[in-house]
Design a protein around this motif. Structure first.
Motif, PDB file in Angstrom:
ATOM      1  N   TRP A 348       0.175  -1.168  -0.020  1.00 42.54           N
ATOM      2  CA  TRP A 348      -0.063   0.648   0.000  1.00 42.54           C
ATOM      3  C   TRP A 348       0.607   1.254  -0.059  1.00 42.54           C
ATOM      4  O   TRP A 348       2.084   1.007   0.562  1.00 42.54           O
ATOM      5  CB  TRP A 348      -0.647   0.048   1.003  1.00 42.54           C
ATOM      6  N   GLN A 359      -6.831   5.704  -2.144  1.00 41.91           N
ATOM      7  CA  GLN A 359      -5.672   4.739  -1.997  1.00 41.91           C
ATOM      8  C   GLN A 359      -4.825   4.136  -3.217  1.00 41.91           C
ATOM      9  O   GLN A 359      -5.589   3.821  -4.294  1.00 41.91           O
ATOM     10  CB  GLN A 359      -6.104   3.646  -0.996  1.00 41.91           C
ATOM     11  N   ASN A 795      -4.091  -2.246   5.479  1.00 38.43           N
ATOM     12  CA  ASN A 795      -3.643  -0.838   5.102  1.00 38.43           C
ATOM     13  C   ASN A 795      -2.849   0.462   5.773  1.00 38.43           C
ATOM     14  O   ASN A 795      -3.416  -0.343   7.124  1.00 38.43           O
ATOM     15  CB  ASN A 795      -4.593   0.132   4.820  1.00 38.43           C
ATOM     16  N   SER A 800      -8.192   4.127   6.185  1.00 39.93           N
ATOM     17  CA  SER A 800      -9.173   3.201   6.029  1.00 39.93           C
ATOM     18  C   SER A 800      -7.458   1.829   6.723  1.00 39.93           C
ATOM     19  O   SER A 800      -7.632   0.764   5.564  1.00 39.93           O
ATOM     20  CB  SER A 800      -8.115   3.514   4.505  1.00 39.93           C
TER      21      SER A 800
END
Length: 867
Positions: A348, A359, A795, A800
């Motif tokens: 991520w 994201q 994440n 998130s």
């Protein structure tokens, strides 16, 4: 005589109880005759038990003669020969002797005893000192109390007539705890000067035998003392949370959320590496023909179907094209997209907390479904690094858009074994105004390649890169994927300026950034067991070389041999800049202090480790392992203490197959794993500062998130009738070993668990299946592992933090939201971070916008809910 008798009894009672008077001859002077009643009659020689309070015997005296010849006839009586008894005399005999010698004398007050006399008198019959230190200290305190006007020693002695509180109490049922065998002379319970309170007992008994079942006190080794925090100081939680989990499970999660927030505010950088800004001059856009050799070969995904718990859907098979995705489910919020090949590296992209930004994820996949890469020696090949726009993911809202392919980076350095983003300080807003040719920066990404080099890329936001492409390439097809070649910001090599040959160390399999600001150090592990450290901000001419084309080459400032074989995993401790952990194919896990690399801090020989997750709050690591060296029933996830507390390894979760990947969330105190059986498992950790081996029912802390399964197609009954028995037997025995053969016989079936709540989890079908198959069942080793999961990632961004990415051999990447882990505590921190971010990045002179006001209102509501 009665007052004198009481005085003597008061003087002699402490000495008799402590056993200082060994023989009655100590109280009788040498010139005093002593009459023994045993010499009067021959029957009295037999020892008998004396009465409880016998009267003192009368002393016999010879009759005196009267008259003038009294002096001549009277003779001095000779004392009778005394028969010495074995053992000690009774209290009555000792008191009688004392009364006989001191009837006419006046009692004197007790004198203070000298410390030396006490030390000399305190000996056993064998000559060993008895309780010297305690007796000397006790005598000193008595003397000090007398000097200050307190009660004397005789006044502080216990009254013999006082009933013993310990006697007469009935002992409860149950077994006594095992105590160490001390010498009877050192037993404080026999010391008259040491009186225990009535509320304490020397023999601690259990109220119920079931409480003592399985109890065992561990005696540590000599010289070793494990550290642990007091359990009484830890908060205790009762009741059930709203998500269906007990509060004692969710309590550590809430604490870790606050600790992570405070730690990031102090140790994360707001802006790092300001000179490494992406520039348009370094990017070259490739045409479809030029990018063909870098793209994955498979253009269509294998057929798959998704079954969601509690949702009835049509049994339709899906096949999506390369770089395309499915829309998110309106109820379960999961995302699915296809990258074109087996995924072996995925991360991520971190962003600013509270930004509510889109994201992104960096993903690498093999070009072919059946590709294999050798470990020995360095090699180069074409590869594609993919940047995916996953969408605006929030913990409490469904994604409004589906995942999309942002752009790809064409590389010729070989396959990517590992890659990491800069933890913080490298992200900026997409709307940041940069002068041409600079672009707003998405982040800094470091990747380890099979040619032995490490490359650092400064990646821009996709919007800015796409806008520049439109202005300079007219008539471009919109459907074409954006594929570029880029010049590396920095290349990290092993060696020095005069001997910069990376082939000596072999391929680089693992790397990690320094997790604390200023993030200026990067560590990597190589095939020959070497660990190298680079200073990314160095100004030294020996470590920093600028080439003619503008590229930067950095050399390490320190290298050391960590293992005898390839370093497969390297992870930095998030709470310290000096601690790292490494694991190798020599089956050892080593903890290192970078200030003393000549010797590891701790070495643990376990099974073959595949990946390690070191959470922020604990002094230990969660290790995933391969099942080739594991004993039966011990394969799975283990928690290994670094050596600070000295806890034994804790078996977190058993697994049937090889666990390829593990990832942990500092916000949720939770780990997720992916293995060869295709199961994505979530494990909620406890407070690891306490001994985790004392956790009750650890099986209630793990839950299945998703499970992939290979299902065989339904064959035509007519075709089965025409086939011979031999052909059907061969078809049943022979398993497909290539991708093309596997998709002809099987399709993928994904079983998704309802992660909105954990209520009645033990009675649900996914939990029952996990318990039934996590340790039992056959593994088809000769079949193409199309259902295997190779990478899972939590994440790292607040807001998130409950989203998990998982990918494997099929090239299908899925995103799940663990909505059941949300709580008012987490929501409160999210809304506060959003309000703080909107306030910091608000234009000057502008008033608070609607999103800022909404975030503040939600924060206040969250505060009221938590309180």
């Amino acid at each position: 005589l009665f007052p004198q008798f009481l005085f003597l009894l008061e003087e002699l009672s402490p000495l008799l109880l402590t056993g200082q008077i060994e023989d009655s001859q100590q109280l009788v002077p040498e010139d005093t005759p002593v009459e023994d009643s045993s010499s009067a009659t021959p029957q009295s020689t037999k020892l008998s038990r004396s009465r409880k309070n016998p009267l003192p015997k009368k002393l016999l005296t010879p009759p005196q003669a009267s008259g003038p010849q009294a002096k001549q006839t009277t003779k001095t009586p000779q004392p009778a020969k005394e028969c010495k008894k074995r053992g000690r005399r009774t209290k009555a005999e000792l008191l009688a002797l004392q009364l006989h010698t001191s009837l006419t004398s006046t009692p004197t007050p007790a004198e203070k005893k000298d410390l030396d006399d006490i030390i000399s008198d305190e000996t056993t019959p064998g000559g060993r000192p008895k309780r010297r230190a305690a007796k000397v200290a006790l005598q000193y305190l008595h003397n000090l109390a007398e000097e200050m006007g307190g009660p004397t020693w005789s006044e502080k002695t216990s009254d013999p007539a006082e009933p013993d509180s310990g006697k007469g109490q009935k002992r409860g049922r149950g077994k006594k705890r095992k105590t160490l065998d001390y010498d009877s002379s050192d037993d404080v319970s026999k010391d008259a000067d040491f009186v225990l309170p009535n509320t304490q007992e020397m023999d601690i008994e259990s109220e119920d035998e079931e409480d003592m079942e399985g109890f065992a006190t561990e005696v540590p080794e000599k010289g070793f003392r494990p550290r642990s925090t007091a359990a009484a100081n830890k908060p205790k939680y009762f009741g059930m949370a709203a998500n269906g989990l007990p509060n004692n499970v969710m309590g550590p999660v809430w604490n870790c959320t606050h600790v992570t927030k405070e730690f990031r505010e102090q140790h994360c950088a707001s802006w790092a590496f300001p000179e490494w800004i992406p520039s348009v001059k370094d990017w070259i856009f490739l045409s479809s023909s030029e990018s063909e050799k870098y793209l994955p070969k498979e253009e269509t995904s294998p057929p798959f179907r998704i079954e969601r718990e509690g949702v009835s859907e049509e049994d339709n098979l899906h096949r999506i094209k390369r770089f395309e995705s499915l829309s998110s489910h309106h109820e379960r919020w999961d995302l699915t997209f296809f990258v074109g090949g087996p995924v072996w590296s995925m991360e991520w992209s971190p962003c600013q907390e509270g930004s509510s930004a889109s994201q992104y994820a960096a993903i690498y996949s093999n070009r072919g479904m059946d590709d294999r890469h050798r470990l020995a020696g360095t090699h180069s090949e074409a590869a594609l690094l993919q940047i995916w726009h996953v969408g605006e993911l929030q913990h409490d809202t469904c994604p409004r858009t589906k995942a999309s392919f942002a752009y790809g980076i064409a590389l010729d350095y070989g396959c990517i074994w590992d890659m990491k983003w800069c933890p913080s300080g490298a992200w900026e807003l997409p709307s940041t105004n940069r002068k041409v040719p600079q672009l707003p920066r998405l982040g800094l990404l470091a990747a380890a390649f099979s040619n032995g080099k490490i490359a650092v890329f400064s990646l821009p936001h996709p919007e800015a890169l796409a806008a520049y492409r439109k202005t300079h390439r007219k008539g471009a097809v919109k459907e074409e994927p954006l594929i570029c070649q880029v010049r590396c910001t920095a290349v990290l090599k092993v060696g020095s300026i005069q001997a910069g040959n990376s082939s000596q160390c072999g391929q680089c399999f693992s790397l990690d950034w320094l997790p604390m600001k200023p993030h200026n150090t990067l560590a990597a592990g190589f095939y020959d067991g070497t660990v190298a450290l680079w200073n990314l901000e160095t100004k030294s001419l020996l470590q920093r070389v600028r080439l003619a084309n503008g590229s930067l080459t950095l050399y390490p400032y320190h290298c050391f041999i960590a293992h005898d074989h390839a370093v497969r995993v390297l992870t930095w401790c998030k709470a310290s800049s000096n601690l790292i952990v490494t694991s190798s194919e020599d089956r050892k896990v080593k903890f290192w202090d970078l200030r003393r690399t000549y010797e590891p801090v701790n070495v643990i020989k376990r099974y073959l480790t595949t990946e390690i997750s070191w959470l922020l709050h604990w002094s230990g690591v969660c290790v995933s392992q391969e099942n080739c060296y594991a004993t039966f029933g011990q394969n799975g996830i283990h928690y290994l203490d670094a050596g600070y507390f000295g806890f034994k390894p804790y078996f977190v979760a058993p697994r049937r197959g090889t666990v390829w990947s593990i990832s942990g969330s500092d916000w949720l105190n939770t780990c997720v794993t992916g293995d060869t059986t295709g199961e994505l498992i979530m494990m909620v950790l406890s407070d690891m500062t306490l001994n985790p081996n004392n956790i009750k029912r650890p099986m209630d802390r793990r839950f299945p998130v998703c499970r992939a399964e290979l299902v065989q197609y339904e064959t035509d009954s007519k075709a089965q009738d025409t086939d011979t028995d031999d052909s059907r037997l061969k078809a049943d025995i022979r398993e497909p070993r290539t991708y093309s053969e596997a998709i002809k016989k099987y399709y993928l079936l994904f079983h998704d668990t309802d992660m909105r709540t954990f209520k009645n989890a033990l009675k649900r079908d996914p939990m029952k299946h996990m318990y039934a198959t996590e340790t039992k069942g056959a593994l088809p080793l000769d079949r193409m592992p199309l259902d295997s999961l190779h990478k899972v990632r939590f994440n790292p961004n607040l807001g998130s933090h409950s989203w998990v990415l998982s990918a494997g051999q099929a090239g299908i990447v899925r995103a799940h939201c663990l909505r059941g882990m949300n709580s008012p505590v987490v929501s409160k921190l999210v809304h506060e971070s959003q309000a703080q971010f909107n306030t910091m990045y608000q234009p000057q002179g502008a008033t608070a916008n609607e999103s800022t006001v909404t975030a503040v209102n939600r924060s206040l509501v969250g505060i009221m809910e938590v309180q």
